[in-house]
Design an enzyme around this catalytic site. Structure first.
Site, PDB file in Angstrom:
ATOM      1  N   MET A 231       0.813  -1.209   0.000  1.00 61.57           N
ATOM      2  CA  MET A 231       0.000   0.000   0.000  1.00 61.57           C
ATOM      3  C   MET A 231       0.852   1.266   0.000  1.00 61.57           C
ATOM      4  O   MET A 231       0.512   2.258  -0.635  1.00 61.57           O
ATOM      5  CB  MET A 231      -0.951  -0.024   1.212  1.00 61.57           C
ATOM      6  CG  MET A 231      -1.993   1.069   1.203  1.00 61.57           C
ATOM      7  SD  MET A 231      -2.965   1.126  -0.310  1.00 61.57           S
ATOM      8  CE  MET A 231      -4.191  -0.109   0.025  1.00 61.57           C
ATOM      9  N   CYS A 232       2.017   1.204   0.687  1.00 64.53           N
ATOM     10  CA  CYS A 232       2.847   2.413   0.758  1.00 64.53           C
ATOM     11  C   CYS A 232       3.364   2.807  -0.622  1.00 64.53           C
ATOM     12  O   CYS A 232       3.482   3.985  -0.950  1.00 64.53           O
ATOM     13  CB  CYS A 232       4.001   2.207   1.734  1.00 64.53           C
ATOM     14  SG  CYS A 232       4.997   0.779   1.337  1.00 64.53           S
ATOM     15  N   THR A 233       3.653   1.790  -1.432  1.00 66.43           N
ATOM     16  CA  THR A 233       4.108   2.061  -2.794  1.00 66.43           C
ATOM     17  C   THR A 233       2.991   2.715  -3.596  1.00 66.43           C
ATOM     18  O   THR A 233       3.192   3.719  -4.288  1.00 66.43           O
ATOM     19  CB  THR A 233       4.525   0.751  -3.492  1.00 66.43           C
ATOM     20  OG1 THR A 233       5.486   0.097  -2.688  1.00 66.43           O
ATOM     21  CG2 THR A 233       5.094   1.014  -4.867  1.00 66.43           C
TER      22      THR A 233
END
Ligand SMILES: [Zn+2]
Length: 483
Positions: A231-233
């Site tokens: 998700m951070c990407t």
């Protein structure tokens, strides 16, 4: 390696001893099998050390060796063609699907007129009419529709499946056919399983000698359920067009609710074919939300994705890719199927003739970027729930709820069961603790999920029998109470 050499020699004896032979005169014109004879009737630098060239091996292929091909799709069409042209004539094929128009670009035994017909039937007809003397027997059925007596008749089984559940079931069936005498495996009870799988530009081929080498379940935890992109990407460091599409799909869509509707978050098990077996994929419920089949929805996600991509100077966001990401389409690639089926058919040929040393035992293929193949020996798992014959332990405190046991069975990387049914024996009686597949029993047993193991009357050392779609046999677990 030693194991394989030993086996293939044994195998030869076993195979030669079986004779269901039939003669088919007339269709073997002069020189017809020259390409096969080159491998079987003369020595060579790569032949098996114990190989003796002779005319018998070819006769065995033509008249006796019985092969089962599971799946008549992308891999199955290639496998049937390869095997038939290599001299195998007694072939059965099992497939439960009918032909869809989208299959026609690569499943080359099918024509537009065949759309809607069973794949197995059409594939068998095509091969039988095109390759004289070949007798492909089709079965428009599920593999689960057959019992052990059906599977026992084959010398070798080749899988070209797109479902990990079916593959595990087949694996379990062949393990159930093994016989042991005083704990020693009887090699004549082994039916080799050659398994091929493809996914886009990636594929794998493996040789499994049930009870001797790593089985499908032995390697299950190498490929844990994998969530797509971190998700951070997606949220902060997109690098790929897919990251931008995921951003629009996962973050912007629920926030902006472009077409109204309520968001529902569900888990969806998506059967992938090869390396990463089961991907739990987050999808949005069709009725209330993003619909991959709705062009307006896709257009919306596509436009947002383009904006996001422009912001990060990422190229490659297209409508088609957007649809692919949203619908989780992994394109089937004809050339990958051809490579993997060729590898599998070669292994069938090697094992059936004992002329060459079989693959040991897992080949991966990747031509996403350049071309890469790698072969390694997958190892047997000592306590494999499918092939180890070791009782499976379940460690839980008496205060654990049945729900936790259920979750363990489905989520544990080496078990990955789908809808386990748990039964046990209490006071001499069979008791179903939980069963999902029959609605009335599910309703009746559901309250058990909230009860603790102690409340259910289970004791330390209690045996639990678990049935699941991933295996034809029930798996026995022993409950070990922890403090
Ligand atoms: Zn195993």
């Amino acid at each position: 390696m030693i194991l394989i050499v030993f086996f293939s020699v044994k195998m030869k004896i076993v195979i030669m001893a079986v004779d269901g032979g039939h003669r088919d005169g007339g269709c073997d014109w002069d020189g017809r099998w020259n390409h096969v004879k080159k491998f079987l009737e003369r020595p060579g630098p790569f032949t098996h050390p114990d190989f003796e060239p002779s005319t018998e091996s070819l006769q065995f292929l033509l008249e006796t060796c019985k092969i089962l091909v599971i799946g008549a799709g992308g891999l199955g069409c290639e496998l049937l063609k390869n095997l038939a042209l290599s001299g195998f004539r007694l072939i059965h094929v099992v497939d439960m699907d009918t032909i869809d128009v989208s299959n026609l670009n690569r499943q080359f035994l099918f024509r537009p007129k065949d759309v809607g017909r069973p794949k197995a039937d059409v594939a068998a007809d095509f091969i039988n009419s095109r390759i004289p003397g070949c007798k492909v027997v089709p079965h428009f059925k599920k593999i689960q529709d057959f019992d052990d007596s059906f599977y026992r008749q084959f010398h070798i089984i080749v899988c070209g499946l797109d479902s990990i559940i079916a593959r595990r079931w087949m694996n379990g069936m062949l393990i159930s056919l093994l016989s042991y005498e005083d704990g020693v495996l009887d090699p004549s009870s082994i039916i080799p399983l050659i398994d091929g799988g493809t996914e886009g530009f990636k594929g794998n081929a493996r040789v499994i000698l049930p009870g001797m080498t790593a089985c499908i379940d032995c390697t299950l935890e190498l490929y844990p359920p994998q969530i797509n992109f971190p998700m951070c990407t997606i949220a902060s460091m997109p690098r790929l067009p897919e990251h931008c599409i995921e951003y629009a799909r996962i973050l912007q869509w629920p926030k902006e609710k472009p077409f109204g509707g309520k968001l529902k978050y569900i888990f969806f098990y998506f059967n992938l074919i090869t390396l990463c077996n089961l991907l739990p994929v987050h999808l949005y419920n069709k009725e209330t939300s993003l619909d991959g089949d709705n062009p307006e929805h896709i257009q919306w996600v596509f436009e947002r994705s383009q904006e996001r991509a422009a912001e990060f100077s990422i190229t490659g966001v297209t409508y088609r890719l957007t649809q692919g990401v949203v619908k989780r389409i992994i394109p089937a690639v004809a050339s990958t199927n051809a490579v993997i089926a060729a590898a599998c058919a070669t292994e069938v040929f090697k094992i059936a003739t004992s002329a060459y040393i079989p693959l040991n035992n897992y080949l991966v293929f990747n031509d996403v970027d350049g071309l890469y193949t790698y072969t390694f020996e997958a190892e047997r798992k000592e306590n494999c729930s499918a092939c180890s014959q070791v009782p499976q332990d379940l460690q839980f405190p008496p205060s654990a709820k049945l729900q936790e046991v259920l979750e363990y069975l489905t989520e544990n990387a080496s078990l990955q069961m789908k809808s386990p049914a748990i039964t046990t024996t209490l006071e001499g009686k069979n008791k179903t603790l939980y069963l999902q597949s029959v609605k009335s029993i599910e309703e009746r047993t559901r309250p058990n999920l909230c009860k603790t193991l102690k409340e259910l009357g289970l004791s330390d050392g209690q045996e639990l029998a678990v049935a699941d779609v991933t295996t034809p046999q029930t798996v026995l677990f022993k409950l070990n109470f922890t403090a």
